[in-house]
Design a protein around this motif. Structure first.
Motif, PDB file in Angstrom:
ATOM      1  N   ASP A 194       0.709  -1.232  -0.034  1.00  0.00           N
ATOM      2  CA  ASP A 194       0.115   0.015  -0.144  1.00  0.00           C
ATOM      3  C   ASP A 194       0.882   1.239  -0.108  1.00  0.00           C
ATOM      4  OD1 ASP A 194      -2.031  -1.655   0.210  1.00  0.00           O
ATOM      5  OD2 ASP A 194      -2.319  -1.368   2.218  1.00  0.00           O
ATOM      6  N   LEU A 198       1.839   4.434  -3.107  1.00  0.00           N
ATOM      7  CA  LEU A 198       1.311   5.616  -2.828  1.00  0.00           C
ATOM      8  C   LEU A 198       2.504   6.695  -2.922  1.00  0.00           C
ATOM      9  CD1 LEU A 198      -1.023   7.351  -1.670  1.00  0.00           C
ATOM     10  CD2 LEU A 198      -0.482   6.868   0.594  1.00  0.00           C
ATOM     11  N   ASP A 260      -6.955  13.733   0.892  1.00  0.00           N
ATOM     12  CA  ASP A 260      -7.013  12.361   0.016  1.00  0.00           C
ATOM     13  C   ASP A 260      -6.068  11.485   0.558  1.00  0.00           C
ATOM     14  OD1 ASP A 260      -9.319  13.657  -1.041  1.00  0.00           O
ATOM     15  OD2 ASP A 260      -8.359  14.120  -2.956  1.00  0.00           O
ATOM     16  N   LEU A 261      -4.843  11.773   0.363  1.00  0.00           N
ATOM     17  CA  LEU A 261      -3.493  11.104   0.970  1.00  0.00           C
ATOM     18  C   LEU A 261      -3.999  10.433   2.366  1.00  0.00           C
ATOM     19  CD1 LEU A 261      -0.889   9.803   0.525  1.00  0.00           C
ATOM     20  CD2 LEU A 261      -0.056  11.992   1.439  1.00  0.00           C
ATOM     21  N   ARG A 262      -4.199  11.204   3.425  1.00  0.00           N
ATOM     22  CA  ARG A 262      -4.361  10.844   4.567  1.00  0.00           C
ATOM     23  C   ARG A 262      -5.632   9.694   4.485  1.00  0.00           C
ATOM     24  NH1 ARG A 262      -5.518  15.669   8.042  1.00  0.00           N
ATOM     25  NH2 ARG A 262      -5.981  16.582   6.198  1.00  0.00           N
ATOM     26  N   GLU A 263      -6.738   9.934   3.932  1.00  0.00           N
ATOM     27  CA  GLU A 263      -7.926   9.108   4.047  1.00  0.00           C
ATOM     28  C   GLU A 263      -7.634   7.825   3.170  1.00  0.00           C
ATOM     29  OE1 GLU A 263     -11.293  11.101   2.005  1.00  0.00           O
ATOM     30  OE2 GLU A 263     -11.808  12.154   3.738  1.00  0.00           O
ATOM     31  N   THR A 264      -6.500   7.799   2.213  1.00  0.00           N
ATOM     32  CA  THR A 264      -6.149   6.516   1.415  1.00  0.00           C
ATOM     33  C   THR A 264      -5.466   5.856   2.617  1.00  0.00           C
ATOM     34  OG1 THR A 264      -6.116   7.827  -0.496  1.00  0.00           O
ATOM     35  CG2 THR A 264      -4.759   5.728  -0.431  1.00  0.00           C
ATOM     36  N   HIS A 267      -7.682   4.036   5.113  1.00  0.00           N
ATOM     37  CA  HIS A 267      -8.530   2.886   4.701  1.00  0.00           C
ATOM     38  C   HIS A 267      -7.659   1.751   4.671  1.00  0.00           C
ATOM     39  CE1 HIS A 267     -11.991   5.311   4.042  1.00  0.00           C
ATOM     40  NE2 HIS A 267     -11.695   5.979   3.075  1.00  0.00           N
ATOM     41  N   SER A 268      -6.302   1.871   4.234  1.00  0.00           N
ATOM     42  CA  SER A 268      -5.460   0.545   4.115  1.00  0.00           C
ATOM     43  C   SER A 268      -5.225   0.207   5.524  1.00  0.00           C
ATOM     44  CB  SER A 268      -4.049   1.292   3.342  1.00  0.00           C
ATOM     45  OG  SER A 268      -3.317   2.185   4.161  1.00  0.00           O
TER      46      SER A 268
END
Length: 389
Positions: A194, A198, A260-264, A267-268
């Motif tokens: 992940d 990223l 968006d980066l922190r939310e990705t 979720h991982s």
């Protein structure tokens, strides 16, 4: 008991003694003949007769029988391709030729040297996780088990020093984390699958992982007397940021990082770990992300991480001005009962004058107490005279 011949007739019946003596003479003669025959046979073999030679003290010394030596198997010839053997120098006092050792008995015990040699303890068998976590996935050498006070420590521990990406690049863990093998394997899989792609999309690959805390024998949230934390079981890792190859650092709790980066990342981690604590869970986790693999009933998971919006670049110091196109503000009207109505016909001229000159009335009212205070006599204090008795 007297066994003389003179009294024998008194003890045995008549003729018994004579018959017994004749039997003894016959037996002695038979033994003498047998001894002579045995003596001739023994003389032919060179051995003394028995038992007559011993009676007269002329028995010669017996010759020792020859020892029969069993055939000792010879070793196989040394093969030609074998390396040359180094010969040890012979001792000065060693005999020229040693006699072959007698064959070992079937019930003989082991040699003293072999018996005195301590047996090596069997090596512990590696777990399935340890066998799967090879150097192609992570640099994580095994360390001895830890058994501390209060249940601290664990088994099958490793020191996670670096994570090896599929392209053979290494992501250093700073500092090295002491974790259980399953937790270390989960962290390595998370970074490889992940975080590495990223970070590659941000313009530079990942170079290191900021380890805020791993194994530490303590209670939850560092509270004395609290329940043992997963950090005390080497089953948790606190991540604060990860660094890129271009020198930048991506903090997971920094509001300036794109949402968006922190939310990705959120979720991982929530899909891989059973416990995720970050900003919004409690004030202990406002500057890092807590990850662990706690086993709960029915595979219950906890994911508490609030991804806050970015802060404004410049904080407003004063409220913004009211635009001109805004509608007028609604103001409450004053009550008419407090004002005298001058338009009424029954209103006296004094009331109209008071309404027209309110300041004059207030000034006269304010001056009235002052004049009253000047005309009013001030009370005098009476002194008590002490009486002399």
């Amino acid at each position: 008991m007297n066994c003389t011949a003179e009294k024998a007739s008194r003890k045995w019946p008549d003729g018994a003694f004579r018959r017994g003596g004749a039997a003894m003479v016959t037996a002695a003669a038979a033994l003498l003949c047998l001894g002579m025959q045995a003596g001739s046979a023994q003389a032919a073999r060179g051995a003394p007769g028995f038992p007559w030679d011993d009676l007269f003290g002329v028995r010669p010394q017996r010759a020792h029988k020859s020892v029969r030596r069993s055939a000792v198997p010879l070793p196989k010839p040394r093969p030609a391709e074998a390396p040359a053997a180094t010969e040890a120098p012979a001792a000065a006092d060693a005999p020229a030729a040693a006699e072959p050792a007698p064959p070992a008995r079937s019930g003989a015990t082991a040699k003293p040297a072999e018996a005195a040699k301590p047996t090596e303890p069997p090596r512990p068998q590696l777990s399935a996780c340890r066998q799967a976590l090879t150097e192609e996935i992570a640099i994580a050498p095994s360390i001895p088990d830890i058994h501390g006070a209060g249940g601290c420590g664990g088994e099958d521990l490793v020191r996670l020093e670096a994570i090896v990406l599929p392209d053979k690049r290494k992501v250093a863990v700073k500092p090295a984390a002491i974790l259980r093998c399953k937790m270390a394997s989960a962290v390595a899989d998370w970074v490889r699958t992940d975080i590495a792609p990223l970070a590659q999309s941000l313009g530079g690959g990942i170079s290191n992982l900021d380890n805020f805390d791993s194994f530490e024998c303590r209670g939850r949230n560092r509270v004395v007397g609290a329940q043992l934390s997963e950090h005390g079981r080497a089953n948790a890792l606190d991540v604060r940021a990860f660094g890129l190859t271009n020198g930048k650092s991506i903090s997971l709790t920094d509001r300036s990082v794109p949402r968006d980066l922190r939310e990705t990342v959120l979720h991982s981690v929530c899909a891989r770990f059973s416990t995720v604590l970050g900003p919004g869970s409690d004030w202990y986790h406002e500057d890092h992300i807590h990850l662990d693999l706690t086993e709960r009933r029915s595979n219950y998971r906890i994911c508490q991480w609030s991804v806050y919006d970015p802060l404004p670049r410049v904080a407003p110091l004063l409220p913004a001005e009211r635009p001109e196109a805004a509608p007028p503000r609604a103001v409450a009207a004053k009550s008419d009962a407090s004002k005298p109505d001058a338009s009424r016909p029954d209103a006296s001229e004094a009331d109209r004058g008071k309404a027209d000159e309110p300041d004059a009335a207030k000034s006269t009212d304010a001056a009235a107490p002052e004049s009253a205070a000047e005309t009013k006599p001030q009370p005098t204090k009476k002194r008590r005279q002490s009486r002399r008795l």
